[in-house]
Write a protein that holds these residues in place. Structure first.
Motif, PDB file in Angstrom:
ATOM      1  N   LEU A 560     -45.167  26.272 -43.349  1.00  0.00           N
ATOM      2  CA  LEU A 560     -46.285  26.283 -42.414  1.00  0.00           C
ATOM      3  C   LEU A 560     -47.485  26.994 -43.022  1.00  0.00           C
ATOM      4  N   GLY A 561     -48.672  26.553 -42.624  1.00  0.00           N
ATOM      5  CA  GLY A 561     -49.893  27.175 -43.087  1.00  0.00           C
ATOM      6  C   GLY A 561     -50.323  26.652 -44.440  1.00  0.00           C
ATOM      7  N   GLU A 562     -51.480  27.185 -44.906  1.00  0.00           N
ATOM      8  CA  GLU A 562     -52.134  26.647 -46.095  1.00  0.00           C
ATOM      9  C   GLU A 562     -52.283  25.128 -45.924  1.00  0.00           C
ATOM     10  N   SER A 563     -52.584  24.748 -44.690  1.00  0.00           N
ATOM     11  CA  SER A 563     -52.590  23.351 -44.281  1.00  0.00           C
ATOM     12  C   SER A 563     -53.824  22.616 -44.789  1.00  0.00           C
ATOM     13  N   GLY A 564     -53.694  21.310 -44.860  1.00  0.00           N
ATOM     14  CA  GLY A 564     -54.850  20.471 -45.106  1.00  0.00           C
ATOM     15  C   GLY A 564     -55.671  20.322 -43.841  1.00  0.00           C
ATOM     16  N   ALA A 565     -56.659  19.444 -43.899  1.00  0.00           N
ATOM     17  CA  ALA A 565     -57.457  19.183 -42.714  1.00  0.00           C
ATOM     18  C   ALA A 565     -56.565  18.625 -41.601  1.00  0.00           C
ATOM     19  N   TRP A 566     -56.891  18.924 -40.365  1.00  0.00           N
ATOM     20  CA  TRP A 566     -56.121  18.459 -39.198  1.00  0.00           C
ATOM     21  C   TRP A 566     -55.963  16.942 -39.242  1.00  0.00           C
ATOM     22  N   PRO A 567     -54.775  16.411 -38.931  1.00  0.00           N
ATOM     23  CA  PRO A 567     -53.544  17.099 -38.553  1.00  0.00           C
ATOM     24  C   PRO A 567     -52.679  17.445 -39.770  1.00  0.00           C
ATOM     25  N   SER A 568     -52.264  18.682 -39.853  1.00  0.00           N
ATOM     26  CA  SER A 568     -51.421  19.128 -40.963  1.00  0.00           C
ATOM     27  C   SER A 568     -50.766  20.445 -40.579  1.00  0.00           C
ATOM     28  N   ARG A 569     -49.447  20.449 -40.518  1.00  0.00           N
ATOM     29  CA  ARG A 569     -48.725  21.676 -40.149  1.00  0.00           C
ATOM     30  C   ARG A 569     -48.742  22.696 -41.275  1.00  0.00           C
ATOM     31  N   GLY A 570     -48.674  22.199 -42.502  1.00  0.00           N
ATOM     32  CA  GLY A 570     -48.567  23.122 -43.621  1.00  0.00           C
ATOM     33  C   GLY A 570     -48.764  22.411 -44.937  1.00  0.00           C
ATOM     34  N   LEU A 571     -48.213  22.994 -45.977  1.00  0.00           N
ATOM     35  CA  LEU A 571     -48.308  22.412 -47.310  1.00  0.00           C
ATOM     36  C   LEU A 571     -46.959  21.775 -47.640  1.00  0.00           C
ATOM     37  N   HIS A 572     -46.988  20.480 -47.968  1.00  0.00           N
ATOM     38  CA  HIS A 572     -45.731  19.749 -48.146  1.00  0.00           C
ATOM     39  C   HIS A 572     -45.449  19.510 -49.624  1.00  0.00           C
ATOM     40  N   THR A 573     -45.468  20.609 -50.394  1.00  0.00           N
ATOM     41  CA  THR A 573     -45.147  20.551 -51.820  1.00  0.00           C
ATOM     42  C   THR A 573     -43.671  20.819 -52.095  1.00  0.00           C
ATOM     43  N   GLY A 574     -42.876  20.998 -51.053  1.00  0.00           N
ATOM     44  CA  GLY A 574     -41.506  21.454 -51.220  1.00  0.00           C
ATOM     45  C   GLY A 574     -40.570  20.439 -51.853  1.00  0.00           C
ATOM     46  N   LEU A 575     -39.541  20.962 -52.519  1.00  0.00           N
ATOM     47  CA  LEU A 575     -38.425  20.135 -52.963  1.00  0.00           C
ATOM     48  C   LEU A 575     -37.553  19.762 -51.770  1.00  0.00           C
ATOM     49  N   LEU A 576     -37.526  20.661 -50.781  1.00  0.00           N
ATOM     50  CA  LEU A 576     -36.864  20.396 -49.502  1.00  0.00           C
ATOM     51  C   LEU A 576     -37.934  20.241 -48.430  1.00  0.00           C
ATOM     52  N   ASN A 577     -37.613  19.480 -47.382  1.00  0.00           N
ATOM     53  CA  ASN A 577     -38.550  19.360 -46.268  1.00  0.00           C
ATOM     54  C   ASN A 577     -38.359  20.509 -45.285  1.00  0.00           C
ATOM     55  N   PHE A 578     -39.075  20.477 -44.176  1.00  0.00           N
ATOM     56  CA  PHE A 578     -38.971  21.552 -43.191  1.00  0.00           C
ATOM     57  C   PHE A 578     -37.552  21.743 -42.679  1.00  0.00           C
ATOM     58  N   ALA A 579     -36.761  20.672 -42.647  1.00  0.00           N
ATOM     59  CA  ALA A 579     -35.392  20.735 -42.132  1.00  0.00           C
ATOM     60  C   ALA A 579     -34.369  21.041 -43.225  1.00  0.00           C
ATOM     61  N   GLU A 750     -23.817  27.541 -22.105  1.00  0.00           N
ATOM     62  CA  GLU A 750     -24.506  28.773 -22.474  1.00  0.00           C
ATOM     63  C   GLU A 750     -25.056  28.667 -23.891  1.00  0.00           C
ATOM     64  N   GLY A 751     -26.085  27.869 -24.015  1.00  0.00           N
ATOM     65  CA  GLY A 751     -26.739  27.705 -25.299  1.00  0.00           C
ATOM     66  C   GLY A 751     -28.238  27.685 -25.125  1.00  0.00           C
ATOM     67  N   HIS A 752     -28.941  27.694 -26.260  1.00  0.00           N
ATOM     68  CA  HIS A 752     -30.401  27.730 -26.232  1.00  0.00           C
ATOM     69  C   HIS A 752     -30.923  26.838 -27.351  1.00  0.00           C
ATOM     70  N   LEU A 753     -31.815  25.901 -26.995  1.00  0.00           N
ATOM     71  CA  LEU A 753     -32.423  25.039 -27.994  1.00  0.00           C
ATOM     72  C   LEU A 753     -33.585  25.795 -28.653  1.00  0.00           C
ATOM     73  N   LEU A 754     -33.464  26.067 -29.947  1.00  0.00           N
ATOM     74  CA  LEU A 754     -34.512  26.771 -30.671  1.00  0.00           C
ATOM     75  C   LEU A 754     -35.644  25.842 -31.092  1.00  0.00           C
ATOM     76  N   GLY A 755     -35.330  24.554 -31.240  1.00  0.00           N
ATOM     77  CA  GLY A 755     -36.373  23.621 -31.642  1.00  0.00           C
ATOM     78  C   GLY A 755     -35.806  22.345 -32.215  1.00  0.00           C
ATOM     79  N   LEU A 756     -36.646  21.314 -32.270  1.00  0.00           N
ATOM     80  CA  LEU A 756     -36.322  20.025 -32.879  1.00  0.00           C
ATOM     81  C   LEU A 756     -37.242  19.846 -34.084  1.00  0.00           C
ATOM     82  N   GLU A 757     -36.673  19.753 -35.264  1.00  0.00           N
ATOM     83  CA  GLU A 757     -37.462  19.659 -36.486  1.00  0.00           C
ATOM     84  C   GLU A 757     -37.368  18.257 -37.073  1.00  0.00           C
ATOM     85  N   ASN A 758     -38.524  17.559 -37.167  1.00  0.00           N
ATOM     86  CA  ASN A 758     -38.519  16.208 -37.731  1.00  0.00           C
ATOM     87  C   ASN A 758     -39.089  16.144 -39.149  1.00  0.00           C
ATOM     88  N   SER A 759     -39.597  17.264 -39.648  1.00  0.00           N
ATOM     89  CA  SER A 759     -40.115  17.364 -41.021  1.00  0.00           C
ATOM     90  C   SER A 759     -41.376  16.542 -41.268  1.00  0.00           C
TER      91      SER A 759
END
Length: 811
Positions: A560-579, A750-759
Motif C-alpha cells: 500500500l502507498g507510494e501509489s500512482g495516480a488515482w485509482p491506485s492502492r499502492g505500488l505493484h512491483t512485488g514478486l507476490l501480490n497483495f494476497a 464466533e469468528g470475524h472477517l478481517l477482509g477480502l483481498e483480491n490483489s
C-alpha cells in the motif's frame, strides 16, 4: 528479599515472550476502548469512555476508512488523524513491579497511567516500555490511556497505518530482575568440533540495598537436551539499573550450525538467582553461524560462499493494513522462500518481532534497517508517484533528539536473531537533491532522477557522512558481530563524502553500472545491490560478478502507498501480490533463483497491447482469446530446454534456455483447449510441466482453506487467522481467470472477517467491505477465530447467478 521471591512461581511458569526479556509478559490486547478524535481530558481516570468503541488490539484505524482521491497517494489515499485508546484493568498478582511494553505505535504516542504521563515516543516503528509501578493502584481500577497523533498523515513515502498496530504486553517482575533486552549472546569461536558462546547478562536492582546475584546459563538443543551450562556471581549496587555482569562463556561440543537450508535453533536459558533461588528467567532462541564479507569474494555463511537472493518488504498486507497476523507473515515468507529467496530487507524500518522469529525458524537472512528519513524531509507524492508537486511532512523533526536512542533500541531488541546479518543506518538518505546536494551533481551521470544539478540552497551532502558515522557508532557499541551498511541512492555523490567509509558494507540502489567502476576505484569496498529492479540484467550483474554478493529486489510483495495516480492502492512491483500469491514476475524470479526444476507459461496478444512484440516478465497465465489470434506464449523456466503442447499436440518446438533474455517463447495462433509447457534437462528427461486451460462462463464458487507448510502453535487466548481462497469456476471446474464477479461473505459462529483481498491494485473500494470483486478469478478471505474457541465457523460465499461455496473452519 521477601518481595524478591513472591512471584517466583509465576515467573517460572511463563518465560518472557515477544522480545520482553524479563519477568512475566502477559498479552494485553483485550478490553480496549478507542475513539478517532482528540480530547485532552481522556488522560483522567474518571473520564467517561463508555461511548467509545470497544476493540481488541492490534488496531490500524487508517485501513478502516475508504480511500479518497482527496487524500495523498503516498499513503494509498488513506487517512491519518488523532486517536485515543483507553483500558481499565486491575492488578491480580503480587509482583513488586509492573511495566507496559508496546511493540509498535504509529506514531507520536503519549502514554498515561492513572493521569500520570509516562512518556512520549514519536517513532512509529520502534518497540518501547514504561515502568507503571510508581503510579499503580494495587487495589482497585487502573486506567491506561494512549494518545496517538498521526495528524501529519502524509509523513511517509508509503503506507504506515495509524494506531497501536502491534501487540502490547503487561510485564510483572520482582524488585531485582533481568533488564529489558539485557540478555545477548554471540559465538566467538565456531568450528565443527566446538563452539564458544559468550553471553551478556544485564540486571536491574530497584531495592535500596546491594544484591548478591547469580546468573545461571543453560543451553538446550532443539530436542530440549542440555548441552552446556555455567554460572556467574556478581553484586548489583543499590538502585543500580542496567548493571552488566561480566561476560559468561559456554562451551559446546559438536555444534549444529544455523543456515538457510537447516535453520537449527538452540534455546539459551538465563536464570537470575538470589540467595540460591530463581527470581527471574528468560529464554532466547539461539542460532550459531559465522558471517564473512570480502571485497573480492562476496559473502560466506558458515564459510560457504553464497549469493544473497533478497527482497525488500514493507510491513502492510493489503486490506489488512499494518496489522498483519503471524499466519499471513508465515505464508508470505514461505512463498518467497519457495521461489528461491533467502533474504529479506526490512524496508525501511524495524518490523514486528514475529517477522524476525519466523525468519530465524524458516531460514531467511535479514537486513535490519533503521530509517528512511534523517534530519530533513524527503518528497512525499500527493497526486501520484513522481507526479505534480510533492508534500514535505515527515519524521525529520524528531530525528536529532531520538535517532541515537531509536537505533540503539533497534539493535538491542533484534541482536539475538541469527537471521539478522546486516544493520542498515538508513535508506536513500543520499538521494540527489532530496534533500542533500553536492557540486558533483553538475555533469555527473546518476541512474536515478537528480531533481536538477547542484543546488547550493540545499543541505550539503557532507552532512550525510557525519551522521552515518554517528549511527554506525551507536550500532557497534551494542553489537560488533555484524557489519553496518547503508542503502545508497546517489553513490556518485556519496563517494564525495565520508558515508561509504562510515559503514562496513556499501549498498547500491539501482546503480549496477557502478559495480565494476567502483570496485576498481575502491578495491577494499564490499558492494552489493541493496535495492534493484526485477529484470534479468540486474540479476546477471550479481550472478556473474564474484565481488557482488547479492541483491534485494524492489519488492517482495505489492504494498500500500507510494501509489500512482488515482485509482491506485499502492505500488505493484512485488514478486507476490497483495494476497501473497506469486505474480508472473515472481515465477520469472523463481526460474532464476530456485534450484528445484520449474516451468511457467504466460500469454498475451502478439503486437498488441502493453507488451506488443517485447518479451515480458509479467505475462498472465490465461488461455482465453478469439480463434486465430496470434498469441505470444512466454515461458519462464530453469530447465535446459522446453517445448509447448496444445491438446497433447506439439505446437512449439523444443527450444533451449536463452541466457540473454531468461525467456523461451513461441508465437502461435489461438485455439481453445489445454496448453502445456514441458521443461527438459539437457539429456531430454522431463523435469517440470505447467498447464493452463480455456475456461467457460462463470458457473459456481469454490472455497479452499489455504494451508502453510508449517502451522504456528495454538496459544490460549491468542486469535488464529485463517486464509481462504475463493475461486470462480466454470461448469468443468476450470478457474475462470477473466472473471470479475462480486463475492459476498456471510459468517455464522464466533469468528470475524478481517477482509477480502483480491490483489487488484486499481480496486479503491472500502478495505473492510464484506463484498468484493474477484480479480484474475479469485480472492482471499481472512477469517479470525478466538484462540480459546473450539466451535466451528460456517462461511458462505455467494455471487449473483453462481452456485454458493460453503465451508466450515474448525479452530
Amino acid at each position: 528479599m521477601r518481595k524478591l521471591f513472591t512471584t517466583l512461581l509465576c515467573f517460572l511458569s511463563i518465560i518472557a515472550v515477544a522480545q520482553v526479556s524479563f519477568g512475566t509478559a502477559e498479552m494485553f490486547n483485550d478490553g480496549w476502548r478507542f475513539v478517532l478524535a482528540d480530547d485532552s481530558a481522556a488522560i483522567a481516570s474518571d473520564y467517561d469512555d463508555n461511548r467509545w468503541r470497544s476493540l481488541t488490539l492490534p488496531h490500524d484505524w487508517s485501513v478502516e476508512s475508504a480511500p479518497s482521491q482527496a487524500l495523498a497517494s503516498c499513503t494509498g489515499y488513506l487517512p491519518g488523524g488523532i486517536g485515543w485508546y483507553r483500558k481499565t484493568f486491575r492488578i491480580t498478582d503480587d509482583a513488586a513491579r509492573h511495566y507496559i511494553y508496546f511493540e509498535g505505535v504509529y506514531n507520536r504516542s503519549d502514554v498515561y497511567i492513572n493521569g500520570h504521563h509516562l512518556g512520549h515516543r514519536p517513532n512509529g516503528y520502534v518497540s518501547f516500555m514504561y515502568d507503571l509501578t510508581p503510579y499503580l493502584n494495587k487495589e482497585g481500577d487502573n486506567v491506561l490511556a494512549v494518545r496517538v497523533d498521526h495528524s501529519r498523515y502524509a509523513d511517509s513515502r508509503w503506507y504506515t497505518g495509524s494506531g497501536i498496530y502491534r501487540d502490547v504486553y503487561l510485564v510483572a517482575a520482582p524488585e531485582v530482575h533481568l533488564s529489558q533486552w539485557g540478555v545477548a549472546y554471540r559465538a566467538t569461536k565456531l568450528t565443527d568440533r566446538s563452539a564458544t558462546v559468550e553471553v551478556d547478562v544485564v540486571v536491574d536492582n530497584h531495592t535500596a540495598q546491594p544484591q548478591k546475584v547469580q546468573a545461571r546459563i543453560t543451553m538446550l538443543d532443539a530436542e530440549g537436551k542440555q548441552v552446556a551450562t555455567t554460572t556467574k556471581n556478581a553484586v548489583v549496587a543499590a538502585e543500580e539499573l542496567n548493571c552488566r555482569l561480566s561476560v559468561v562463556s559456554c562451551q559446546l561440543k559438536n555444534p549444529h550450525r544455523w543456515n538457510i537450508e537447516d535453520p537449527y535453533l538452540y534455546t539459551l536459558k538465563v536464570e537470575l538467582l538470589a540467595e540460591g533461588r530463581v527470581v527471574d528467567a528468560t529464554e532466547v532462541r539461539a542460532g550459531l553461524r559465522t558471517l564473512e564479507f570480502s571485497a573480492d569474494k562476496g559473502f560466506a555463511l558458515n564459510g560457504k560462499n553464497m549469493k544473497v537472493k533478497g527482497v525488500c518488504l514493507h510491513h502492510d498486507a493489503g486490506v489488512l493494513g499494518a496489522v498483519v497476523p503471524p499466519e499471513v507473515w508465515r505464508r508470505r515468507i514461505e512463498q518467497l522462500k519457495a521461489m528461491g529467496a533467502n533474504a529479506i530487507r526490512m524496508s525501511h524500518n524495524p518490523q514486528a518481532p514475529i517477522v524476525y522469529d519466523l525468519c530465524d525458524e524458516l531460514g531467511m537472512l535479514v537486513m535490519d534497517e533503521g530509517s528512511d528519513e534523517w534530519e530533513f524531509p524527503k518528497r512525499k507524492w500527493i497526486k501520484g508517484w513522481n507526479k505534480g508537486e510533492p508534500g514535505y511532512e515527515g519524521t525529520y523533526d524528531f530525528f536529532e533528539e531520538w535517532i541515537e536512542r531509536d537505533i540503539t533500541d533497534i539493535v538491542r531488541r533484534d541482536r539475538n536473531h541469527p537471521s539478522v546479518f546486516l544493520w542498515s543506518v538508513g535508506n536513500e538518505v543520499d538521494y540527489p537533491n532530496d534533500p542533500y546536494s553536492h557540486p558533483v551533481l553538475d555533469g555527473s551521470s546518476i541512474s536515478q532522477p537528480m531533481f536538477g544539478g547542484y543546488d547550493p540552497e540545499r543541505p550539503h551532502a557532507e552532512r550525510i557522512g557525519k551522521i552515518a558515522k554517528r549511527l554506525a557508532a551507536c550500532i557497534r557499541a551494542v553489537d560488533s558481530s555484524r557489519p553496518v551498511t547503508g542503502a545508497l541512492a546517489g553513490v556518485v555523490m556519496s563517494n564525495e563524502t565520508e558515508y561509504p567509509e562510515a559503514v562496513d558494507v556499501v549498498g547500491y540502489n539501482y546503480t549496477e553500472d557502478r559495480y565494476d567502476k567502483d570496485h576498481k576505484t575502491y578495491p577494499d569496498r564490499i558492494i552489493y545491490g541493496s535495492e534493484t529492479r526485477s529484470d534479468f540484467g540486474a540479476w546477471k550483474a550479481v550472478r556473474d560478478k564474484e565481488h557482488i554478493f547479492g541483491q534485494f529486489i524492489w519488492t517482495g510483495t505489492d504494498y500500500l502507498g507510494e501509489s500512482g495516480a488515482w485509482p491506485s492502492r499502492g505500488l505493484h512491483t512485488g514478486l507476490l501480490n497483495f494476497a501473497n500469491y506469486p505474480k508472473p514476475r515472481g515465477k520469472f524470479r523463481e526460474a532464476l533463483w530456485s534450484d528445484t526444476p520449474m516451468i511457467y507459461i504466460g500469454t498475451y496478444r502478439r503486437g498488441r497491447g502493453r507488451w506488443g512484440d517485447h518479451l515480458s516478465i509479467d505475462a498472465f497465465d490465461s488461455w482465453n482469446y478469439r480463434d486465430g489470434q496470434l498469441i505470444r506464449v512466454v515461458c519462464y523456466t530453469n530447465t535446459a530446454q522446453a517445448q509447448l503442447k496444445l491438446n497433447d499436440e506439439i505446437i512449439g518446438e523444443m527450444r533451449p534456455y536463452d541466457d540473454h533474455t531468461g525467456i523461451v517463447y513461441w508465437d502461435v495462433p489461438y485455439v481453445p483447449g489445454t496448453l502445456t509447457a514441458e521443461g527438459y534437462d539437457a539429456e531430454g528427461k522431463l523435469q517440470a510441466t505447467y498447464t493452463i486451460q480455456t475456461s467457460g462462463r462463470p458457473y459456481r464458487l469454490r472455497a479452499t482453506l489455504i494451508e502453510t507448510a508449517s502451522e504456528l502453535p495454538l496459544q490460549q487466548g491468542v486469535p488464529r487467522t485463517h486464509q481462504v481462497r475463493v475461486e470462480v469456476l466454470d461448469e468443468n471446474d476450470v478457474v475462470v481467470k477473466l472473471a470479475d464477479n462480486i463475492i459476498t461473505c456471510q459468517m455464522e459462529g464466533e469468528g470475524h472477517l478481517l477482509g477480502l483481498e483480491n490483489s487488484d491494485n486499481g480496486d479503491m473500494s472500502h478495505p473492510k467491505a464484506r463484498s468484493r470483486r474477484v480479480f484474475q478469478g479469485y480472492l482471499v478471505a481472512y477469517v479470525q477465530t478466538a484462540g480459546d474457541c473450539d466451535k466451528p465457523v460456517r462461511l458462505t460465499f455467494s455471487s449473483p447467478l453462481l452456485e454458493d461455496a460453503v465451508m466450515e473452519i474448525v479452530p
